[in-house]
Design a protein around this motif. Sequence first.
Motif, PDB file in Angstrom:
ATOM      1  N   ASP A 152      -6.223   5.930 -11.609  1.00  0.00           N
ATOM      2  CA  ASP A 152      -5.355   6.228 -10.571  1.00  0.00           C
ATOM      3  C   ASP A 152      -6.134   7.185  -9.765  1.00  0.00           C
ATOM      4  OD1 ASP A 152      -3.264   7.074  -9.127  1.00  0.00           O
ATOM      5  OD2 ASP A 152      -1.964   7.589 -10.510  1.00  0.00           O
ATOM      6  N   ASP A 171      -2.897  10.755  -8.252  1.00  0.00           N
ATOM      7  CA  ASP A 171      -1.686  10.462  -8.737  1.00  0.00           C
ATOM      8  C   ASP A 171      -0.860  11.643  -8.406  1.00  0.00           C
ATOM      9  OD1 ASP A 171       0.220  10.112 -11.232  1.00  0.00           O
ATOM     10  OD2 ASP A 171      -0.280  12.203 -11.494  1.00  0.00           O
ATOM     11  N   GLU A 183      -2.277   5.042 -16.030  1.00  0.00           N
ATOM     12  CA  GLU A 183      -1.361   6.338 -16.122  1.00  0.00           C
ATOM     13  C   GLU A 183      -1.197   6.504 -17.489  1.00  0.00           C
ATOM     14  OE1 GLU A 183       0.507   6.697 -11.814  1.00  0.00           O
ATOM     15  OE2 GLU A 183       1.488   5.257 -12.938  1.00  0.00           O
TER      16      GLU A 183
HETATM   17 MN    MN Z   1       0.127   8.094 -10.578  1.00  0.00          MN
END
Ligand code: MN
Length: 355
Positions: free
Chosen positions: A129, A132, A288
């Motif tokens: 990711d 984030d 995540e």
């Molecule tokens: Mn994220």
Amino acid sequence: MNNPDQPVIPEHTLDRDCTTLSRHVLQQFPSFSAEAQDISAIMNRIALAAKLISRRLSRAGLMAGTLGFTGETNVQGESVKKMDVYANEVFISVFKQSGLVCRLASEEMEKPYYIPENCPIGRYTLLYDPIDGSSNVDINLNVGSIFSLRQQEGNDLNAEARDLLQDGHKQIGAGYVLYGPSTVLVYSLGQGVHSFILDPSLGEFILAEENITLPAHGPVYSVNEGNYWQWSESIREYIRYVHRHEGYTARYSGALVGDFHRILLQGGVFLYPGTVKKPEGKLRLLYESAPLAFLVEQAKGRASTGFQDLLDIVPDKLHARSPLIIGSTEDVQLVESFIQDWTRRVSEQTAVTSS
Ligand code: MN
Ligand code: AHG
Ligand code: MN
């Protein structure tokens, strides 16, 4: 006893300053094997990506074309920010022609990105990711990057990448970077969780803490309570419980990495449950929730969906989502008990009504 033929080195400070990320990664392996060197090199590239992203974030308000939206929507249906695009490309750029990673998969790309020149030797996939907590970017609050390393299985060089649809125990390593007042990198290769702080004067991540462990209980509960109206009664009951008992405090930053980091260091629980309409919740499993679950288990905490260990979940697609309850063991258990008790009561009532 000092050896009179050796110079006397001021042990603590100097040795600590020399415990860089790449040296630490090599120490995780019993020998200076090819695998050890590859993974150390991969972590070095992730660190380079982190430095590039950190540099841009630190000047974002001063540079044209850095803040705000691109006008595009990603595969998640979310509006893409310029920093999401930049950070996504940074990861691609640092791994090109590295010979290390055959495939990259990210929140910002519908399909995995292959780097064919790496594939004959780089038998790994990096999932990530890139930014984030994107909603924090434009207001100069903390954001992060999350990463997960998996072995590349088979020779699936088409875009389906079915070998990635496996449980979280398959991760070789995982970690995140937190871009806060300082830039912190936290990682695990399955032998404890370790944190590093970027020393800008050296341009190196220097060891801050080894073998981080969570307390079994902490005071923090971290959840977006604005979603109360959409939750099932079980989560509402849990929230009412913490509201009515002494010893709890709420903390929520809007960036999972920041909220998780607090819990990793101080204990407590972060939850992003599903809603009645979207039981799978918001957070994406592969890049995540699963990497943070890998870290939390290494730090003697727990991660759950409410019904099962998060690391046991097998995703049905690359961008699959899952509810997440993560943190100190006792606090995760408490949330699970509310979910499971309520589910049992509902099924008992349904059985009575239908009999
Ligand atoms: Mn994220
Ligand atoms: P991302 O910026 O990568 O899309 O992730 C945002 C995630 C996570 O960082 C955070 O915990 C959560 O979304 C916040 O969502 P809400 O605004 O719905 O609370
Ligand atoms: Mn993101």
